[in-house]
Design an enzyme around this catalytic site. Structure first.
Site, PDB file in Angstrom:
ATOM      1  N   GLN A 117      33.446  36.475  46.420  1.00  0.00           N
ATOM      2  CA  GLN A 117      32.781  35.276  46.946  1.00  0.00           C
ATOM      3  C   GLN A 117      31.286  35.479  47.190  1.00  0.00           C
ATOM      4  O   GLN A 117      30.617  34.575  47.688  1.00  0.00           O
ATOM      5  CB  GLN A 117      33.443  34.822  48.261  1.00  0.00           C
ATOM      6  CG  GLN A 117      34.924  34.491  48.143  1.00  0.00           C
ATOM      7  CD  GLN A 117      35.189  33.250  47.293  1.00  0.00           C
ATOM      8  OE1 GLN A 117      34.290  32.496  46.934  1.00  0.00           O
ATOM      9  NE2 GLN A 117      36.462  33.035  46.948  1.00  0.00           N
TER      10      GLN A 117
ATOM     11  N   ASP B 163      34.364  43.803  48.282  1.00  0.00           N
ATOM     12  CA  ASP B 163      34.990  42.721  47.532  1.00  0.00           C
ATOM     13  C   ASP B 163      33.921  41.649  47.362  1.00  0.00           C
ATOM     14  O   ASP B 163      33.572  40.946  48.321  1.00  0.00           O
ATOM     15  CB  ASP B 163      36.215  42.201  48.302  1.00  0.00           C
ATOM     16  CG  ASP B 163      36.825  40.956  47.652  1.00  0.00           C
ATOM     17  OD1 ASP B 163      36.200  40.389  46.744  1.00  0.00           O
ATOM     18  OD2 ASP B 163      37.926  40.555  48.084  1.00  0.00           O
TER      19      ASP B 163
ATOM     20  N   CYS C  36      45.306  32.610  50.747  1.00  0.00           N
ATOM     21  CA  CYS C  36      45.543  34.037  50.471  1.00  0.00           C
ATOM     22  C   CYS C  36      44.974  34.958  51.545  1.00  0.00           C
ATOM     23  O   CYS C  36      44.670  36.110  51.274  1.00  0.00           O
ATOM     24  CB  CYS C  36      44.987  34.460  49.118  1.00  0.00           C
ATOM     25  SG  CYS C  36      45.699  33.574  47.761  1.00  0.00           S
TER      26      CYS C  36
ATOM     27  N   HIS D 245      41.136  38.822  51.875  1.00  0.00           N
ATOM     28  CA  HIS D 245      42.047  38.231  50.899  1.00  0.00           C
ATOM     29  C   HIS D 245      43.236  39.176  50.687  1.00  0.00           C
ATOM     30  O   HIS D 245      43.105  40.386  50.837  1.00  0.00           O
ATOM     31  CB  HIS D 245      41.251  38.076  49.604  1.00  0.00           C
ATOM     32  CG  HIS D 245      41.913  37.273  48.541  1.00  0.00           C
ATOM     33  ND1 HIS D 245      42.842  37.794  47.694  1.00  0.00           N
ATOM     34  CD2 HIS D 245      41.765  35.972  48.185  1.00  0.00           C
ATOM     35  CE1 HIS D 245      43.231  36.868  46.842  1.00  0.00           C
ATOM     36  NE2 HIS D 245      42.600  35.740  47.114  1.00  0.00           N
TER      37      HIS D 245
ATOM     38  N   LYS E 104      34.941  33.072  38.884  1.00  0.00           N
ATOM     39  CA  LYS E 104      34.314  32.464  40.069  1.00  0.00           C
ATOM     40  C   LYS E 104      32.806  32.350  39.904  1.00  0.00           C
ATOM     41  O   LYS E 104      32.087  31.986  40.834  1.00  0.00           O
ATOM     42  CB  LYS E 104      34.639  33.288  41.311  1.00  0.00           C
ATOM     43  CG  LYS E 104      36.134  33.242  41.693  1.00  0.00           C
ATOM     44  CD  LYS E 104      36.387  33.956  43.006  1.00  0.00           C
ATOM     45  CE  LYS E 104      37.834  34.340  43.201  1.00  0.00           C
ATOM     46  NZ  LYS E 104      38.690  33.217  43.605  1.00  0.00           N
TER      47      LYS E 104
HETATM   48  C1  LIG Z   1      37.472  37.302  48.715  1.00  0.00           C
HETATM   49  C2  LIG Z   1      38.364  37.311  47.504  1.00  0.00           C
HETATM   50  N1  LIG Z   1      38.874  38.460  47.068  1.00  0.00           N
HETATM   51  C3  LIG Z   1      39.670  38.529  45.984  1.00  0.00           C
HETATM   52  C4  LIG Z   1      40.013  37.397  45.281  1.00  0.00           C
HETATM   53  C5  LIG Z   1      40.934  37.511  44.084  1.00  0.00           C
HETATM   54  O1  LIG Z   1      40.261  37.209  42.920  1.00  0.00           O
HETATM   55  P1  LIG Z   1      41.041  37.109  41.520  1.00  0.00           P
HETATM   56  O2  LIG Z   1      42.158  36.147  41.741  1.00  0.00           O
HETATM   57  O3  LIG Z   1      40.017  36.597  40.576  1.00  0.00           O
HETATM   58  O4  LIG Z   1      41.511  38.484  41.191  1.00  0.00           O
HETATM   59  C6  LIG Z   1      39.510  36.167  45.697  1.00  0.00           C
HETATM   60  C7  LIG Z   1      39.894  34.919  44.970  1.00  0.00           C
HETATM   61  O5  LIG Z   1      40.400  33.971  45.503  1.00  0.00           O
HETATM   62  C8  LIG Z   1      38.672  36.121  46.836  1.00  0.00           C
HETATM   63  O6  LIG Z   1      38.186  34.955  47.278  1.00  0.00           O
END
Ligand SMILES: Cc1ncc(COP(=O)(O)O)c(C=O)c1O
Lengths: 145, 407
Positions: free
Chosen positions: B202, B199, B362, B122, B225
């Site tokens: 997910q 991270d 993203c 991401h 999430k």
């Molecule tokens: C794998 C991953 N990392 C980071 C994020 C970013 O999360 P947040 O927008 O809650 O900071 C997301 C969210 O879409 C994600 O799917």
């Protein structure tokens, strides 16, 4: 002139311009004013080129990666404005924008562009249906300083 | 699992419509719906004990502290951290990863050091590393994905060099949804003195997480999430590493004392990193969300979601126009309807009340692997049903009529 309310015909107009976009493809010519329209919120990414001759739009080209709505609406726009004066083109754009935002508009001026009359039902696609038109407006604004 | 009673817990699944149709929410990778107990927990703070944390000397403030710290304790248990002092409240995964990049990496890395990530990460696990690497003359390098889009142990070993200092990877990526062998990666990395950042955006919502068993050094995840509020998330860090990390924001709440000469003594972690009035209702809401998920069972949630996924894949494969990019993974399903631009596809689903995401999700360098710029993505949660998938599949079959959405 297509019937305004037959969804099948409107759909065919969009598909036709999506499958075979008119005036698509950029050219390497410095007499064209160029702009990149890259929306922050959607995926569409269009380059637009316009050649002005006095107060006339002599030519318009575009290319990029864009959805059916963006591609077809830009294709239709190109056909509508090429050969028109800047003033006429602005009038068409204004009517198109009015249609998109559910205000009063003159359908006769818009010809095939009326295929986008229901875009408001998919609010998140308004950007797609207006990206090319906004790009043209910016170029015209720029040219008139 | 009793899906019917679970669905009754979610106001969004009871009466909310989109385009005049009952909402079918298949964008759980983006954010999840909230159960009534979480909503109540947030409202309870707002209506019965609003006050600041760690500040006042009166009963109300004491109650805030208790609830706020209880939530930290719940989160600690949820991921099996060894102490609640390893749980830092953040605004979400993005914030957590930025804290590690700017608070830890910027402090401890040097020119020519290497940070390993993958192209499936991401933006939030990519852009902070680009910037930190730029600032110190370090390099971001990529672990190649295998033919299925997975990060394998073999490729991690190959990508590591004597300059590797940090490996930062999603336990489950947001587009391709594959698990990575995190435990093996940590074991191998630690033999070479490398710090591993996970991270968990997910992964944490969908499965049992045990940071001690994984032995991961840092873990970032988001409340929204996993049935919690937006604007709250967590950075887990091993305590000694948190101690070596700089706070990236300073101000009230993070210090014990300072004087006019500019000499500041900071509190210990996690409070060192929590300057400013925290997102109190977010934290207590997230604590409640963790308890709710635990009451259903994380293993049960995982197993059910895998069944849903397998069912959806099986049905999707029967449709000729559908191209699936990650049949074998465990997370989101990335696919396209042939000849239909992803955004046009999403509008078609929208018309039938089905929330499906289109775009690059993203992960903007993933196209180099996939060979397509944009995809559609469906991501399930434990409140989704087989019937919802059937309706989703029916719309997939209408791909040719994607302009229907406009008429
Ligand atoms: C794998 C991953 N990392 C980071 C994020 C970013 O999360 P947040 O927008 O809650 O900071 C997301 C969210 O879409 C994600 O799917």
């Amino acid at each position: 002139m297509p019937s305004f309310n037959d969804p099948q015909i409107l759909r065919e107009i969009i598909m036709d311009h999506y499958d075979a976009p008119r005036n698509r493809g950029l050219i390497d010519d410095d007499s064209y004013i160029k702009i990149n329209m890259n929306s922050d919120t959607c995926i569409d990414n269009l380059d637009i080129q316009v050649k002005l001759n006095g107060d006339h739009i002599e030519d318009l080209k575009y290319d990029g990666e864009a959805c059916a709505i963006c591609t077809a609406s830009t294709s239709i726009m190109s056909e509508l404005v090429i050969g028109k004066t800047i003033k006429e083109a602005r009038h068409i754009i204004e009517n198109y924008t009015n249609m998109i935002y559910e205000k009063d508009y003159d359908a006769d001026l818009l010809e095939e562009a009326i295929a986008f009359q229901n875009t408001y039902k998919q609010a998140n696609r308004i950007k797609c249906a207006t990206l090319g038109w906004t790009g043209l407006t910016r170029i015209l604004d720029e040219s008139e300083g | 699992m009793d899906i019917k009673s679970i669905r009754a817990d979610f106001p969004m699944l009871n009466g909310v419509t989109m385009q005049g149709k009952p909402l079918i929410y298949l964008d759980n990778g983006a954010t999840t719906l909230k159960p009534q107990c979480v909503i109540d927990k947030v409202c309870e703070y707002l209506t019965t004990y609003s006050g600041n944390a760690h500040r006042g000397d009166y009963d109300l403030s004491h109650q805030v502290d208790q609830e706020f710290e209880h939530a930290r304790e719940v989160v600690k248990d949820f991921i099996n951290a060894s102490t609640k002092d390893e749980i830092v409240w953040t605004s979400g995964t993005t914030d957590s990863l930025n804290m590690v990049a700017y608070g830890y990496a910027l402090k401890h890395l040097q020119a020519d050091d290497e940070i390993l990530i993958s192209v499936a990460e991401h933006a939030s696990n990519t852009l902070p590393w680009f910037d930190v690497a730029n600032q110190i003359g370090a390099r971001v390098k990529y672990i190649p994905l295998d033919e299925y889009g997975c990060v394998t142990m073999e490729n991690v070993e190959k990508a590591m060099t004597k300059n590797t200092k940090i490996i930062s990877l999603a336990l489950v990526t947001n587009v391709l949804g594959h698990h990575i062998p995190m435990k093996d990666i940590c074991a191998y990395a630690h033999q070479h003195g490398i710090i591993v950042v996970g991270d968990g955006a997910q992964s944490v919502p969908h499965e049992v997480t045990d940071v001690q068993d994984l032995d991961v050094d840092f873990l970032a995840f988001s409340g929204h999430k996993m049935c919690g509020p937006t604007g709250i998330g967590v950075l887990y860090g091993k305590y000694d590493l948190l101690n070596k990390m700089n706070p990236t924001r300073l101000g009230g709440g993070s210090n014990t004392r300072y004087n006019s000469c500019g000499i500041v003594s900071l509190k210990k972690p996690p409070y060192r990193f929590e300057s400013g009035t925290p997102h109190i209702e977010g934290a207590v809401g997230l604590g409640k969300a963790c308890e709710y998920l635990q009451s259903i069972g994380l293993q049960e949630i995982y197993d059910y979601e895998q069944q849903l996924r397998a069912y959806a894949i099986e049905k999707l494969k029967t449709i000729d126009q559908v191209e699936i990019y990650n049949e074998t993974s465990t997370g989101a399903i990335a696919f396209n309807i042939k000849g239909v631009f992803s955004q046009d596809g999403a509008s078609l689903f929208n018309k039938y009340g089905i929330a499906v995401r289109a775009g690059q999700h993203c992960a903007k360098i993933l196209d180099e692997y996939l060979g397509v710029n944009t995809t559609l993505r469906v991501s399930f949660y434990f409140y989704n049903t087989y019937e919802e998938i059937d309706q989703f599949i029916d719309v997939c079959k209408k791909g040719d009529d994607f302009l229907d959405a406009f008429f």
